[in-house]
Design a protein around this motif. Structure first.
Motif, PDB file in Angstrom:
ATOM      1  N   ASP A  52       0.830  -1.203   0.000  1.00 32.24           N
ATOM      2  CA  ASP A  52       0.000   0.000   0.000  1.00 32.24           C
ATOM      3  C   ASP A  52       0.868   1.259   0.000  1.00 32.24           C
ATOM      4  O   ASP A  52       0.592   2.218  -0.713  1.00 32.24           O
ATOM      5  N   LEU A  53       1.952   1.252   0.800  1.00 38.71           N
ATOM      6  CA  LEU A  53       2.873   2.385   0.836  1.00 38.71           C
ATOM      7  C   LEU A  53       3.523   2.606  -0.523  1.00 38.71           C
ATOM      8  O   LEU A  53       3.668   3.732  -0.980  1.00 38.71           O
ATOM      9  N   ARG A  54       3.937   1.499  -1.167  1.00 38.55           N
ATOM     10  CA  ARG A  54       4.550   1.590  -2.502  1.00 38.55           C
ATOM     11  C   ARG A  54       3.599   2.253  -3.495  1.00 38.55           C
ATOM     12  O   ARG A  54       4.008   3.072  -4.300  1.00 38.55           O
ATOM     13  N   SER A  55       2.330   1.861  -3.428  1.00 42.15           N
ATOM     14  CA  SER A  55       1.356   2.429  -4.370  1.00 42.15           C
ATOM     15  C   SER A  55       1.106   3.913  -4.089  1.00 42.15           C
ATOM     16  O   SER A  55       0.838   4.682  -4.996  1.00 42.15           O
ATOM     17  N   LYS A  56       1.220   4.331  -2.808  1.00 36.89           N
ATOM     18  CA  LYS A  56       0.971   5.733  -2.447  1.00 36.89           C
ATOM     19  C   LYS A  56       2.152   6.648  -2.758  1.00 36.89           C
ATOM     20  O   LYS A  56       1.966   7.775  -3.203  1.00 36.89           O
ATOM     21  N   VAL A  57       3.377   6.155  -2.453  1.00 42.52           N
ATOM     22  CA  VAL A  57       4.543   7.041  -2.556  1.00 42.52           C
ATOM     23  C   VAL A  57       5.532   6.631  -3.642  1.00 42.52           C
ATOM     24  O   VAL A  57       6.555   7.280  -3.811  1.00 42.52           O
ATOM     25  N   GLY A  58       5.248   5.558  -4.359  1.00 40.53           N
ATOM     26  CA  GLY A  58       6.168   5.102  -5.397  1.00 40.53           C
ATOM     27  C   GLY A  58       7.243   4.208  -4.822  1.00 40.53           C
ATOM     28  O   GLY A  58       6.977   3.356  -3.989  1.00 40.53           O
ATOM     29  N   HIS A  59       8.482   4.432  -5.220  1.00 39.81           N
ATOM     30  CA  HIS A  59       9.614   3.578  -4.834  1.00 39.81           C
ATOM     31  C   HIS A  59       9.934   3.686  -3.343  1.00 39.81           C
ATOM     32  O   HIS A  59       9.979   4.780  -2.789  1.00 39.81           O
ATOM     33  N   ILE A  60      10.156   2.533  -2.715  1.00 36.65           N
ATOM     34  CA  ILE A  60      10.611   2.492  -1.330  1.00 36.65           C
ATOM     35  C   ILE A  60      12.082   2.067  -1.348  1.00 36.65           C
ATOM     36  O   ILE A  60      12.431   1.073  -1.982  1.00 36.65           O
ATOM     37  N   GLN A  61      12.930   2.833  -0.668  1.00 35.53           N
ATOM     38  CA  GLN A  61      14.357   2.486  -0.613  1.00 35.53           C
ATOM     39  C   GLN A  61      14.567   1.423   0.450  1.00 35.53           C
ATOM     40  O   GLN A  61      14.719   1.720   1.633  1.00 35.53           O
ATOM     41  N   SER A  62      14.605   0.160   0.015  1.00 36.35           N
ATOM     42  CA  SER A  62      14.708  -0.979   0.933  1.00 36.35           C
ATOM     43  C   SER A  62      15.978  -0.928   1.773  1.00 36.35           C
ATOM     44  O   SER A  62      15.950  -1.213   2.975  1.00 36.35           O
ATOM     45  N   ILE A  97      17.139  -7.845  10.369  1.00 40.50           N
ATOM     46  CA  ILE A  97      17.258  -6.732   9.426  1.00 40.50           C
ATOM     47  C   ILE A  97      17.569  -7.253   8.022  1.00 40.50           C
ATOM     48  O   ILE A  97      17.043  -6.745   7.032  1.00 40.50           O
ATOM     49  N   ILE A  98      18.409  -8.287   7.932  1.00 37.56           N
ATOM     50  CA  ILE A  98      18.690  -8.904   6.622  1.00 37.56           C
ATOM     51  C   ILE A  98      17.396  -9.468   6.044  1.00 37.56           C
ATOM     52  O   ILE A  98      17.082  -9.274   4.867  1.00 37.56           O
ATOM     53  N   PHE A  99      16.621 -10.146   6.895  1.00 34.14           N
ATOM     54  CA  PHE A  99      15.354 -10.710   6.440  1.00 34.14           C
ATOM     55  C   PHE A  99      14.376  -9.609   6.023  1.00 34.14           C
ATOM     56  O   PHE A  99      13.694  -9.725   5.008  1.00 34.14           O
ATOM     57  N   VAL A 100      14.328  -8.531   6.814  1.00 34.20           N
ATOM     58  CA  VAL A 100      13.464  -7.386   6.493  1.00 34.20           C
ATOM     59  C   VAL A 100      13.834  -6.822   5.120  1.00 34.20           C
ATOM     60  O   VAL A 100      12.966  -6.562   4.287  1.00 34.20           O
ATOM     61  N   TYR A 101      15.137  -6.660   4.889  1.00 41.90           N
ATOM     62  CA  TYR A 101      15.614  -6.133   3.604  1.00 41.90           C
ATOM     63  C   TYR A 101      15.158  -7.031   2.454  1.00 41.90           C
ATOM     64  O   TYR A 101      14.656  -6.539   1.437  1.00 41.90           O
ATOM     65  N   LEU A 102      15.336  -8.349   2.620  1.00 43.83           N
ATOM     66  CA  LEU A 102      14.937  -9.288   1.562  1.00 43.83           C
ATOM     67  C   LEU A 102      13.434  -9.222   1.296  1.00 43.83           C
ATOM     68  O   LEU A 102      12.995  -9.268   0.146  1.00 43.83           O
ATOM     69  N   VAL A 103      12.654  -9.104   2.362  1.00 45.12           N
ATOM     70  CA  VAL A 103      11.195  -9.019   2.206  1.00 45.12           C
ATOM     71  C   VAL A 103      10.804  -7.712   1.522  1.00 45.12           C
ATOM     72  O   VAL A 103       9.961  -7.700   0.625  1.00 45.12           O
ATOM     73  N   LEU A 104      11.425  -6.601   1.930  1.00 42.74           N
ATOM     74  CA  LEU A 104      11.122  -5.313   1.305  1.00 42.74           C
ATOM     75  C   LEU A 104      11.451  -5.337  -0.185  1.00 42.74           C
ATOM     76  O   LEU A 104      10.699  -4.816  -1.006  1.00 42.74           O
ATOM     77  N   LYS A 105      12.588  -5.949  -0.519  1.00 44.74           N
ATOM     78  CA  LYS A 105      13.011  -6.012  -1.918  1.00 44.74           C
ATOM     79  C   LYS A 105      12.067  -6.852  -2.775  1.00 44.74           C
ATOM     80  O   LYS A 105      11.865  -6.578  -3.946  1.00 44.74           O
ATOM     81  N   SER A 106      11.497  -7.902  -2.151  1.00 46.23           N
ATOM     82  CA  SER A 106      10.679  -8.831  -2.945  1.00 46.23           C
ATOM     83  C   SER A 106       9.238  -8.929  -2.453  1.00 46.23           C
ATOM     84  O   SER A 106       8.600  -9.962  -2.596  1.00 46.23           O
ATOM     85  N   SER A 107       8.717  -7.837  -1.874  1.00 49.24           N
ATOM     86  CA  SER A 107       7.369  -7.872  -1.298  1.00 49.24           C
ATOM     87  C   SER A 107       6.278  -8.181  -2.318  1.00 49.24           C
ATOM     88  O   SER A 107       5.332  -8.908  -2.013  1.00 49.24           O
ATOM     89  N   ALA A 108       6.416  -7.667  -3.524  1.00 49.10           N
ATOM     90  CA  ALA A 108       5.396  -7.932  -4.553  1.00 49.10           C
ATOM     91  C   ALA A 108       5.377  -9.409  -4.934  1.00 49.10           C
ATOM     92  O   ALA A 108       4.310 -10.016  -5.061  1.00 49.10           O
ATOM     93  N   LYS A 109       6.571 -10.001  -5.067  1.00 50.67           N
ATOM     94  CA  LYS A 109       6.663 -11.437  -5.409  1.00 50.67           C
ATOM     95  C   LYS A 109       6.085 -12.292  -4.283  1.00 50.67           C
ATOM     96  O   LYS A 109       5.369 -13.257  -4.536  1.00 50.67           O
ATOM     97  N   ILE A 110       6.432 -11.932  -3.041  1.00 57.76           N
ATOM     98  CA  ILE A 110       5.946 -12.696  -1.875  1.00 57.76           C
ATOM     99  C   ILE A 110       4.427 -12.654  -1.816  1.00 57.76           C
ATOM    100  O   ILE A 110       3.782 -13.671  -1.554  1.00 57.76           O
ATOM    101  N   GLU A 111       3.868 -11.478  -2.071  1.00 54.93           N
ATOM    102  CA  GLU A 111       2.408 -11.361  -2.037  1.00 54.93           C
ATOM    103  C   GLU A 111       1.760 -12.249  -3.095  1.00 54.93           C
ATOM    104  O   GLU A 111       0.765 -12.916  -2.836  1.00 54.93           O
TER     105      GLU A 111
END
Length: 193
Positions: free
Chosen positions: A32-42, A143-157
């Protein structure tokens, strides 16, 4: 320092932080944040959250001492916050709502979504039970896991779907609830002994 490294403590502290951060359960919020503000710097969000958590781990206790609160009291208060966070996860309700953000990488992603009140409370509470080095390793792993999830959140969903994310959220909610009860029971005894 390395002789204090204990895999069991790292695993337990890591699971507590994983459940509290709830990055998997927050995937819908991240999307939802990505759709509102565009790119998120993971990278930026992950590093800032990690720094906030490690700094609070070192100065959190001093801040508490400065205002005259002992770790056991804070751990009991923290266990109550974890209890309510767990209820939110299990019941699918929201007890706390934040305003819609304008930017997302640092606020609200790094703080308070990743390194929020529940995480800070958990860190100080974990200090009452675990060695500092084990908590730091648990933070870094998360934090490593958070980074990986942020980078691939669309795929995970796409892979998990909304049902899969809900199941994972509820499972970690139950784990967090059990941890909150344990934390409360251990620290409430220390307050009165």
């Amino acid at each position: 320092m390395f002789n204090l490294l204990n895999f069991r403590e790292v695993f337990t502290a890591g699971m507590v932080l994983f459940a509290v951060i709830d990055i998997i359960g927050n995937i819908p919020i991240i999307i939802d944040l990505r759709s509102k503000v565009g790119h998120i710097q993971s990278e930026k969000a992950s590093v800032v959250a990690g720094v906030i958590m490690i700094v609070f781990l070192f100065v959190g206790k001093e801040i508490l001492n400065l205002i005259g609160i002992d770790v056991n009291s804070f751990a009991v208060a923290g266990s109550l916050i974890l209890f309510f966070l767990a209820l939110e996860m299990i019941l699918g309700i929201s007890l706390y709502k934040d305003d819609a953000p304008e930017t997302a990488s640092i606020v609200p992603l790094a703080f308070p979504l990743i390194a929020g009140a529940g995480t800070m409370t958990s860190l100080v509470s974990l200090q009452a039970e675990f060695e500092m080095v084990n908590i730091i390793v648990a933070i870094i792993i998360n934090i490593i896991f958070v980074y990986l999830v942020l980078k691939s959140s669309a795929k995970i969903e796409r892979i998990l779907g909304s049902q899969g994310i809900n199941v994972i959220r509820k499972v970690f909610g139950v784990i967090l609830l059990a941890i909150a009860v344990k934390l409360f029971a251990e620290n409430i005894q220390n307050l009165f002994s």
